[in-house]
Write an enzyme that holds these catalytic residues in place. Structure first.
Site, PDB file in Angstrom:
ATOM      1  N   SER A 108      -3.237  -7.443   2.932  1.00  0.00           N
ATOM      2  CA  SER A 108      -3.395  -7.459   4.529  1.00  0.00           C
ATOM      3  C   SER A 108      -3.753  -8.766   5.182  1.00  0.00           C
ATOM      4  O   SER A 108      -3.485  -8.941   6.313  1.00  0.00           O
ATOM      5  CB  SER A 108      -4.637  -6.223   4.654  1.00  0.00           C
ATOM      6  N   LYS A 129     -19.047  -4.891   7.972  1.00  0.00           N
ATOM      7  CA  LYS A 129     -18.103  -5.775   7.649  1.00  0.00           C
ATOM      8  C   LYS A 129     -17.104  -6.054   8.812  1.00  0.00           C
ATOM      9  O   LYS A 129     -16.815  -5.073   9.349  1.00  0.00           O
ATOM     10  CB  LYS A 129     -17.374  -5.225   6.338  1.00  0.00           C
ATOM     11  N   HIS A 141       0.901  -1.166   0.026  1.00  0.00           N
ATOM     12  CA  HIS A 141      -0.017   0.103  -0.048  1.00  0.00           C
ATOM     13  C   HIS A 141       0.841   1.365  -0.118  1.00  0.00           C
ATOM     14  O   HIS A 141       0.638   2.257  -0.638  1.00  0.00           O
ATOM     15  CB  HIS A 141      -0.757   0.149   1.362  1.00  0.00           C
TER      16      HIS A 141
HETATM   17  P1  ADP Z   1     -10.204  -3.341  -0.457  1.00  0.00           P
HETATM   18  O1  ADP Z   1     -10.703  -3.757   0.778  1.00  0.00           O
HETATM   19  O2  ADP Z   1     -10.546  -1.929  -0.882  1.00  0.00           O
HETATM   20  O3  ADP Z   1      -9.596  -3.998  -1.753  1.00  0.00           O
HETATM   21  P2  ADP Z   1      -7.161  -3.254   0.463  1.00  0.00           P
HETATM   22  O4  ADP Z   1      -6.824  -2.216   1.551  1.00  0.00           O
HETATM   23  O5  ADP Z   1      -7.077  -4.456   0.255  1.00  0.00           O
HETATM   24  O6  ADP Z   1      -8.625  -2.655   0.374  1.00  0.00           O
HETATM   25  O7  ADP Z   1      -6.482  -2.632  -0.732  1.00  0.00           O
HETATM   26  C1  ADP Z   1      -6.477  -1.361  -1.260  1.00  0.00           C
HETATM   27  C2  ADP Z   1      -6.026  -1.118  -2.518  1.00  0.00           C
HETATM   28  O8  ADP Z   1      -4.557  -1.444  -2.615  1.00  0.00           O
HETATM   29  C3  ADP Z   1      -6.400  -2.105  -3.842  1.00  0.00           C
HETATM   30  O9  ADP Z   1      -6.513  -1.446  -4.954  1.00  0.00           O
HETATM   31  C4  ADP Z   1      -5.336  -3.438  -3.897  1.00  0.00           C
HETATM   32  O10 ADP Z   1      -5.397  -3.916  -5.029  1.00  0.00           O
HETATM   33  C5  ADP Z   1      -4.097  -2.476  -3.529  1.00  0.00           C
HETATM   34  N1  ADP Z   1      -3.140  -3.552  -2.902  1.00  0.00           N
HETATM   35  C6  ADP Z   1      -2.905  -3.897  -2.010  1.00  0.00           C
HETATM   36  N2  ADP Z   1      -2.228  -4.639  -1.308  1.00  0.00           N
HETATM   37  C7  ADP Z   1      -0.849  -4.239  -2.596  1.00  0.00           C
HETATM   38  C8  ADP Z   1       0.250  -4.358  -3.035  1.00  0.00           C
HETATM   39  N3  ADP Z   1       0.832  -5.391  -2.279  1.00  0.00           N
HETATM   40  N4  ADP Z   1       0.607  -4.215  -4.275  1.00  0.00           N
HETATM   41  C9  ADP Z   1      -0.080  -3.227  -5.138  1.00  0.00           C
HETATM   42  N5  ADP Z   1      -1.414  -2.958  -4.625  1.00  0.00           N
HETATM   43  C10 ADP Z   1      -1.826  -3.293  -3.447  1.00  0.00           C
END
Ligand code: ADP
Length: 159
Positions: free
Chosen positions: A128, A41, A17
């Site tokens: 995550s 959620k 992130h």
């Molecule tokens: P959501 O529940 O909206 O998917 P996340 O916190 O899981 O929220 O992810 C937020 C954004 O960051 C999403 O677009 C996800 O694809 C991206 N993301 C998460 N981890 C990574 C990573 N390791 N590399 C690139 N993008 C990531």
């Protein structure tokens, strides 16, 4: 001034992130990273914990603001005068969902465009949910999350 928002669960924020955010902050004049929450959620960390950990992790980025919201992303973007929605792409498996989300948001608001960023290869596999899994099984998460997150979780009682 082009304002981008970077919405997500960030439960917790990872180095993946952060890498997306750092690149976004170089491209856009201002980036607002927002914890999108849904009270129905189940989450691992509270919204306040997630927001505070992001704040601690982005201190080096002058043009980044941290916030949270509940509702439609396009409504939040409009309220903040943001025209860009930042999202990260890890693998092909993310693509279908992200494309659907982006097209839905465009249908809801023509003014919002989604920009996808890809992380450095070493952060690409981090999510995550795997961080939570490792942590809940007493593994070392420090390679995968910013230092304030590993410090905080080290001291947090999970029981
Ligand atoms: P959501 O529940 O909206 O998917 P996340 O916190 O899981 O929220 O992810 C937020 C954004 O960051 C999403 O677009 C996800 O694809 C991206 N993301 C998460 N981890 C990574 C990573 N390791 N590399 C690139 N993008 C990531």
């Amino acid at each position: 001034m082009t304002i981008a928002i970077y919405p997500g669960s960030f439960d917790p924020i990872t180095k993946g992130h952060l890498d997306v955010l750092e690149t976004g902050a170089k491209i856009f004049e201002k980036v607002i990273i927002v914890v999108a929450y849904n009270l129905n959620k189940k989450s691992f960390l509270t919204v306040d914990e997630r927001v505070n950990l992001i704040k601690e992790s982005v201190k080096h980025l002058d043009n980044v603001e941290v916030d949270s919201f509940d509702g439609l992303t396009v409504d939040y973007a409009k309220k903040r005068n943001a025209t860009i929605l930042l999202r990260g792409l890890r693998a092909v498996s993310d693509f279908e969902y992200e494309m659907q989300l982006s097209q839905t948001n465009s249908a809801l608001s023509e003014d919002i465009k989604t920009v996808f960023l890809i992380t450095k290869p070493e952060y690409n596999f981090i999510s995550s949910s795997t961080v939570k899994e490792i942590y809940l099984n007493n593994g070392d998460i420090s390679k995968f999350v910013p230092q304030p997150v590993s410090e905080y979780l080290k001291n947090k009682s999970i029981f």
